[in-house]
Design a protein around this motif. Structure first.
Motif, short mmCIF file in Angstrom:
data_model
loop_
_atom_site.label_atom_id
_atom_site.label_comp_id
_atom_site.label_asym_id
_atom_site.label_seq_id
_atom_site.Cartn_x
_atom_site.Cartn_y
_atom_site.Cartn_z
N HIS A 38 0.86 -1.19 0.00
CA HIS A 38 0.00 0.00 0.00
C HIS A 38 0.89 1.23 0.00
O HIS A 38 1.76 1.38 0.86
CB HIS A 38 -0.93 0.03 1.21
N LEU A 39 0.70 2.10 -0.99
CA LEU A 39 1.49 3.33 -1.12
C LEU A 39 0.67 4.53 -0.72
O LEU A 39 -0.51 4.63 -1.07
CB LEU A 39 1.96 3.50 -2.57
N GLU A 40 1.29 5.43 0.00
CA GLU A 40 0.69 6.72 0.32
C GLU A 40 1.59 7.78 -0.29
O GLU A 40 2.76 7.88 0.04
CB GLU A 40 0.58 6.91 1.83
N LEU A 41 1.02 8.54 -1.21
CA LEU A 41 1.76 9.54 -1.97
C LEU A 41 1.26 10.93 -1.59
O LEU A 41 0.07 11.20 -1.66
CB LEU A 41 1.58 9.30 -3.47
N LEU A 42 2.19 11.80 -1.22
CA LEU A 42 1.88 13.20 -0.96
C LEU A 42 2.66 14.00 -1.99
O LEU A 42 3.88 13.84 -2.12
CB LEU A 42 2.31 13.60 0.46
N ALA A 43 1.95 14.83 -2.75
CA ALA A 43 2.59 15.51 -3.87
C ALA A 43 2.15 16.96 -4.00
O ALA A 43 1.05 17.33 -3.63
CB ALA A 43 2.26 14.78 -5.17
N LYS A 44 3.06 17.74 -4.55
CA LYS A 44 2.74 19.11 -4.95
C LYS A 44 3.26 19.28 -6.38
O LYS A 44 4.46 19.13 -6.64
CB LYS A 44 3.40 20.13 -4.04
N VAL A 45 2.33 19.52 -7.28
CA VAL A 45 2.68 19.69 -8.70
C VAL A 45 1.96 20.94 -9.19
O VAL A 45 0.74 20.90 -9.43
CB VAL A 45 2.28 18.47 -9.55
#
Length: 83
Positions: A38-45
């Protein structure tokens, strides 16, 4: 790394990508094996909306060599930073 590449193909640059993985291990036939990730991705694009980013993340998950190598269920939660 694959997500950064997918974004670059769309002329986008992430200013933040943080991923945490939770790996599920189980004993099968006397061996410990990975059964889920299980992946948890936090991003700012900058300059991309949430739905478009989710699409890029799904494409990257499908292209990830590690995901293909493990051949297990991979789930993904995405958080977007707007600050």
């Amino acid at each position: 790394m694959v997500l950064a590449s997918v974004l670059a193909e769309a002329s986008l640059v992430a200013t933040k990508l943080h991923t945490a993985a939770t790996v599920t291990l189980e004993q099968q036939y006397g061996k410990i094996v990975i059964t889920k990730v299980h992946l948890e991705l936090l991003a700012k694009v900058p300059s991309v909306n949430v739905e478009a980013f989710r699409k890029f993340a799904r494409v990257a998950r499908g292209k990830c060599p590690l995901t293909r190598l493990l051949n297990v269920e991979v789930t993904l939660d995405i958080g977007i930073v707007n600050d």
